[in-house]
Design an enzyme around this catalytic site. Structure first.
Site, PDB file in Angstrom:
ATOM      1  CB  CYS A 138      36.187  39.026  43.396  1.00 15.83           C
ATOM      2  SG  CYS A 138      36.742  37.303  43.262  1.00 15.83           S
ATOM      3  CG  HIS A 160      34.333  37.669  39.577  1.00 20.30           C
ATOM      4  ND1 HIS A 160      35.465  38.399  39.869  1.00 20.30           N
ATOM      5  CD2 HIS A 160      33.296  38.542  39.610  1.00 20.30           C
ATOM      6  CE1 HIS A 160      35.130  39.664  40.040  1.00 20.30           C
ATOM      7  NE2 HIS A 160      33.823  39.778  39.906  1.00 20.30           N
ATOM      8  CG  HIS A 175      32.099  43.010  40.574  1.00 24.32           C
ATOM      9  ND1 HIS A 175      32.713  42.276  39.584  1.00 24.32           N
ATOM     10  CD2 HIS A 175      31.724  44.177  39.970  1.00 24.32           C
ATOM     11  CE1 HIS A 175      32.706  42.936  38.445  1.00 24.32           C
ATOM     12  NE2 HIS A 175      32.105  44.088  38.655  1.00 24.32           N
TER      13      HIS A 175
END
Length: 351
Positions: free
Chosen positions: A266, A314, A326
């Site tokens: 990520c 994240h 993402h």
């Protein structure tokens, strides 16, 4: 007294035999179940598997960010250690040259002998020339003293460099140990997630989002909408360039620790997108959230970084209309997703 006669047991018939065997087997099965070694535990429902796998992926991603941070610090320590070593080597060369020069001078003085200056003047056939030479010798003595002082200073600096190098080496080894710990954590959690997913049917796995073909089709469809998405103006040309890069990477696989160009985690995707736009970002989510100006969710514009979970584990790139791009986890490639699908933790504008 009448003797009691013992009756002989009658042989069991076929039906009676089967009934007896059934009873014995049932009893054995019950006994086995009681000691916990017989019957296998019932397979978890797909919803339970999904919840557990999601949790494992979240924990693995948090460990991945720690791994990324440790790797970045290890690289810095390694670079610093190399720089210190090179500088120490240069100082050592200069010190060796200074020692050689001082050694030559000392040898010459020894050979000349320690004659008293007044006696040397009396014995000299050319006193004026002697005095000029004595003045030169005095200047040389001052220069020698300076050379000795400089050599001592260089020696002290070399020892300081070596001390700093020892500290950096200890730091590097600590970071490397941290890397090994986090890697073990990551691989363990991913292996457990794979084991759980393997107990599901292909249809159930597809329902949980592990269908790579479907995700690729979604990525292709999303790329076709890039012109429409760009109509929602990014605040700067660099933010727009980062969004465009993220769109081009839709469908790329998730690989923990990867920063592109063909696979990402990520924070690796975010770093690569902004690197392509000419902006240097830190490697980890918890550093990236502090790299720009914090903004409220209501002020989100395309190109802003959106962060999730309480541990800031994240990150995605906001692209407008409540959507982000993402790199989710190993079960799904880079894709479009609503920012509401995870617990929102904050947002940053970096360009």
């Amino acid at each position: 007294m009448a003797a009691h006669r013992r009756t002989r047991p009658r042989p069991l018939s076929g039906g009676t035999t089967r009934a007896a065997v059934t009873i014995v087997l049932a009893g054995a099965a019950s006994a086995t179940g009681l000691d916990g070694t017989g019957q296998a535990a019932p397979a978890p429902a797909p919803a339970q598997v999904e919840a557990r796998v999601d949790k494992l992926y979240q924990e693995a991603e948090a460990a991945t960010e720690k791994y990324n941070g440790a790797r970045e610090k290890a690289a810095t320590a390694e670079k610093r250690l190399r720089t210190l070593g090179e500088e120490a080597a240069r100082r050592q060369q200069r010190l060796n040259a200074a020692r050689e020069a001082l050694g030559t001078i000392a040898t010459a003085q020894y050979r000349a002998g320690g004659i008293d200056p007044a006696m040397a003047l009396l014995l000299s056939a050319d006193p004026q020339r002697y005095l000029e030479g004595a003045e030169f010798t005095e200047r040389e003595g001052v220069r020698q003293t300076a050379q000795v002082a400089d050599a001592r200073k260089q020696l002290r600096e070399i020892e300081q460099l070596r001390g700093a190098a020892r500290i950096e080496l200890a730091s590097l080894r600590s970071r490397q140990a941290e890397l090994r710990r986090q890697k073990k954590t990551i691989t363990g959690k991913l292996a457990e997630a794979r084991r759980l997913l393997s107990r599901l049917s292909p249809q159930q796995r597809a329902a949980l989002g592990g269908d790579g073909a479907r995700a690729s089709r979604e990525g292709a469809a999303a790329r076709e909408t890039i012109t429409a998405r760009r109509a929602v103006a990014a605040p700067t040309s660099r933010a727009a360039a980062a969004v465009a890069y993220a769109y081009r990477k839709l469908g790329s696989p998730y690989v923990w620790g990867a920063t592109g160009p063909d696979a990402f985690d990520c924070s690796g995707l975010v770093q690569a997108a902004y690197r392509a736009a000419g902006v240097s970002l830190p490697r980890t989510t918890y550093a990236q959230i502090g790299a720009g100006r914090r903004i409220p969710r209501s002020a989100l514009r395309p190109g802003d970084l959106v962060f999730f979970y309480s541990g800031i584990s994240h990150v995605g790139i906001y692209v407008g209309d409540g959507q982000m791009i993402h790199a989710p986890n190993p079960s799904a490639p880079v894709r479009l997703a609503p920012i509401d699908e995870m617990p929102f933790a904050g947002a940053t504008r970096v360009a």
